[in-house]
Design a protein around this motif. Sequence first.
Motif, PDB file in Angstrom:
ATOM      1  N   TYR A  34       0.845  -1.190   0.000  1.00 20.20           N
ATOM      2  CA  TYR A  34       0.000   0.000   0.000  1.00 20.20           C
ATOM      3  C   TYR A  34       0.881   1.240   0.000  1.00 20.20           C
ATOM      4  CZ  TYR A  34      -4.449  -2.352   0.664  1.00 20.20           C
ATOM      5  OH  TYR A  34      -5.580  -3.110   0.484  1.00 20.20           O
ATOM      6  N   VAL A  35       0.631   2.127  -0.957  1.00 15.66           N
ATOM      7  CA  VAL A  35       1.362   3.385  -1.050  1.00 15.66           C
ATOM      8  C   VAL A  35       0.377   4.471  -1.464  1.00 15.66           C
ATOM      9  CG1 VAL A  35       3.560   2.296  -1.690  1.00 15.66           C
ATOM     10  CG2 VAL A  35       1.963   2.992  -3.482  1.00 15.66           C
ATOM     11  N   TRP A  36       0.816   5.720  -1.372  1.00 19.78           N
ATOM     12  CA  TRP A  36       0.046   6.838  -1.922  1.00 19.78           C
ATOM     13  C   TRP A  36       0.582   7.066  -3.332  1.00 19.78           C
ATOM     14  CZ3 TRP A  36       0.392   6.133   3.212  1.00 19.78           C
ATOM     15  CH2 TRP A  36      -0.724   6.451   3.988  1.00 19.78           C
ATOM     16  N   ASN A  37      -0.295   6.946  -4.327  1.00 17.23           N
ATOM     17  CA  ASN A  37       0.150   6.874  -5.717  1.00 17.23           C
ATOM     18  C   ASN A  37      -0.587   7.905  -6.578  1.00 17.23           C
ATOM     19  OD1 ASN A  37      -0.791   5.557  -8.542  1.00 17.23           O
ATOM     20  ND2 ASN A  37       1.352   5.047  -8.136  1.00 17.23           N
ATOM     21  N   SER A  38       0.136   8.419  -7.591  1.00 19.56           N
ATOM     22  CA  SER A  38      -0.484   9.275  -8.597  1.00 19.56           C
ATOM     23  C   SER A  38       0.399   9.294  -9.833  1.00 19.56           C
ATOM     24  CB  SER A  38      -0.662  10.707  -8.074  1.00 19.56           C
ATOM     25  OG  SER A  38      -1.375  11.498  -9.019  1.00 19.56           O
ATOM     26  N   LYS A  39      -0.186   9.648 -10.965  1.00 19.62           N
ATOM     27  CA  LYS A  39       0.595   9.862 -12.185  1.00 19.62           C
ATOM     28  C   LYS A  39       0.944  11.349 -12.272  1.00 19.62           C
ATOM     29  CE  LYS A  39      -0.772   5.994 -15.132  1.00 19.62           C
ATOM     30  NZ  LYS A  39       0.596   5.438 -15.117  1.00 19.62           N
ATOM     31  N   VAL A  40       2.233  11.618 -12.452  1.00 24.40           N
ATOM     32  CA  VAL A  40       2.729  12.991 -12.382  1.00 24.40           C
ATOM     33  C   VAL A  40       3.571  13.292 -13.617  1.00 24.40           C
ATOM     34  CG1 VAL A  40       4.136  14.604 -11.048  1.00 24.40           C
ATOM     35  CG2 VAL A  40       2.776  12.874  -9.870  1.00 24.40           C
ATOM     36  N   PRO A  41       3.368  14.465 -14.251  1.00 25.11           N
ATOM     37  CA  PRO A  41       4.256  14.881 -15.355  1.00 25.11           C
ATOM     38  C   PRO A  41       5.605  15.300 -14.776  1.00 25.11           C
ATOM     39  CG  PRO A  41       2.671  16.604 -14.880  1.00 25.11           C
ATOM     40  CD  PRO A  41       2.318  15.458 -13.994  1.00 25.11           C
ATOM     41  N   LEU A  42       6.576  14.407 -14.843  1.00 27.77           N
ATOM     42  CA  LEU A  42       7.822  14.581 -14.102  1.00 27.77           C
ATOM     43  C   LEU A  42       9.016  14.604 -15.042  1.00 27.77           C
ATOM     44  CD1 LEU A  42       8.319  14.770 -11.012  1.00 27.77           C
ATOM     45  CD2 LEU A  42       9.006  12.379 -11.088  1.00 27.77           C
ATOM     46  N   ASP A  43       9.655  15.750 -15.156  1.00 21.43           N
ATOM     47  CA  ASP A  43      10.910  15.856 -15.896  1.00 21.43           C
ATOM     48  C   ASP A  43      12.066  15.432 -15.000  1.00 21.43           C
ATOM     49  OD1 ASP A  43       9.570  16.957 -18.086  1.00 21.43           O
ATOM     50  OD2 ASP A  43       9.743  18.981 -17.279  1.00 21.43           O
ATOM     51  N   GLU A  44      13.249  15.375 -15.595  1.00 22.91           N
ATOM     52  CA  GLU A  44      14.439  15.229 -14.775  1.00 22.91           C
ATOM     53  C   GLU A  44      14.747  16.567 -14.114  1.00 22.91           C
ATOM     54  OE1 GLU A  44      17.783  12.684 -16.255  1.00 22.91           O
ATOM     55  OE2 GLU A  44      16.725  12.957 -18.157  1.00 22.91           O
ATOM     56  N   GLY A  45      15.468  16.507 -12.994  1.00 17.14           N
ATOM     57  CA  GLY A  45      15.864  17.741 -12.331  1.00 17.14           C
ATOM     58  C   GLY A  45      15.441  17.780 -10.881  1.00 17.14           C
ATOM     59  N   THR A  46      15.650  18.910 -10.241  1.00 19.45           N
ATOM     60  CA  THR A  46      15.352  19.078  -8.812  1.00 19.45           C
ATOM     61  C   THR A  46      13.946  19.630  -8.624  1.00 19.45           C
ATOM     62  OG1 THR A  46      17.684  19.461  -8.294  1.00 19.45           O
ATOM     63  CG2 THR A  46      16.069  20.187  -6.672  1.00 19.45           C
ATOM     64  N   TYR A  47      13.179  18.972  -7.746  1.00 20.65           N
ATOM     65  CA  TYR A  47      11.844  19.422  -7.372  1.00 20.65           C
ATOM     66  C   TYR A  47      11.804  19.670  -5.868  1.00 20.65           C
ATOM     67  CZ  TYR A  47       9.994  18.011 -11.928  1.00 20.65           C
ATOM     68  OH  TYR A  47       9.742  17.899 -13.266  1.00 20.65           O
ATOM     69  N   TYR A  48      10.833  20.492  -5.476  1.00 12.15           N
ATOM     70  CA  TYR A  48      10.566  20.729  -4.061  1.00 12.15           C
ATOM     71  C   TYR A  48       9.127  20.295  -3.805  1.00 12.15           C
ATOM     72  CZ  TYR A  48      14.750  23.460  -4.717  1.00 12.15           C
ATOM     73  OH  TYR A  48      16.026  23.840  -5.053  1.00 12.15           O
ATOM     74  N   VAL A  49       8.949  19.422  -2.816  1.00 14.33           N
ATOM     75  CA  VAL A  49       7.640  18.802  -2.585  1.00 14.33           C
ATOM     76  C   VAL A  49       7.061  19.300  -1.270  1.00 14.33           C
ATOM     77  CG1 VAL A  49       6.381  16.639  -2.331  1.00 14.33           C
ATOM     78  CG2 VAL A  49       8.384  16.745  -3.821  1.00 14.33           C
TER      79      VAL A  49
END
Length: 378
Positions: A104-119
């Motif tokens: 069990y996880v929290w899941n979603s489809k995300v438009p994700l490029d390479e690089g640094t993100y802040y969540v």
Amino acid sequence: MYNGHLHITDLLACVVIVLLLVGCSSDSEQESRPMRDVNLMLGAHSYTDATDASTRALPDGYVLYENLTPSVPIEFAAIRAFMTHDVSIDFQGDFSYRMVDDNYVWNSKVPLDEGTYYVYGFMPSSEAAKVGLAPLLDSGTSTTVYSNGAVMTIDGLSAVTASDPCVIVGVKAAPNNTEMPDMADRLGRYDFNANKTTAGGGEYIYLLIDHLYAALQLCMDINSDYNALRKIKITKLTLKAKHVKSAKLTVTLKQGDITSLNTIGSTPSGTAGDEITIYDGEELELTPTATQDFLACILPILATGDNREFEMKTTYNVYDRKNNLIGPRTSVNKLTVPNAKTLQRGQYYTFNLTVNPSYIYVLSEPDLDNPEFTLTTN
């Protein structure tokens, strides 16, 4: 020879060319922003018992969220997550709790490029009417960028809830979900590097979360003498705040500084809250030797209109010792958190409630079949 007029076939050709160009541009954009399965794995600290301690300290270790003590329900929960670059929100949406790869996880489809993100994020998303995010101002450079941190506004939060409102306070990416990585240095760090995923794989992002609410731990048992004559089985429990209906919270999440979360701003309403169902299910029998425990999360408002007074309504069935139903009963109790024990976020205060009629030795006394809850606190 050109005569200054376009033929209809020329116009159609132009439209086709434009559409093809737009289509190519759109395809190119999609290719540069692949949709990935992103899975969030949660770690949290347990609620700290405020019964004997009026100050809160962050525990050394973290546990998986579903192993929290006291336990809080996570079924149908969702996380409202923001994935940002320095100046933009690239993704805002809910991560749903579901089974992925036998876990069990929290899941979603995300438009994700390479690089640094802040969540940044809040859970459960269903608890808020509206959640907003803005980059934090860096006083040193006078710029607002998400790498500095964020200000999250959470509007429409109920004064009482059966859920556990939390915010993300640390982020770390990992290639799999085999075990939680060392998160000791991730408190107050919201950045992660989104590398390319392997074929058929996904992104696993481990999160540390912290509680925004305080909690009431409601522990119910039954007097042993009365238990020899009657059985009590709980069917429903509700709680209502006496002075606060809802609030808007302003939460500052400063990069590298977890203490910023301790200065939550709140704008509470000044009216009585709604009756919130804490439990509604199958009969739970009370015993003298073990308690039935319930957890209600409450807004820890410290300004005028403290959220310290509550009305608890307990619905239960009374049986004789031969399991004959005498009838349903309802008991209403006032719960007050003492001034000296004003709750802070992440703390809980214990209320012990015992079914204890006044005259258990007289079988004809109405009190025997209409027991009241006697309230004590530890």
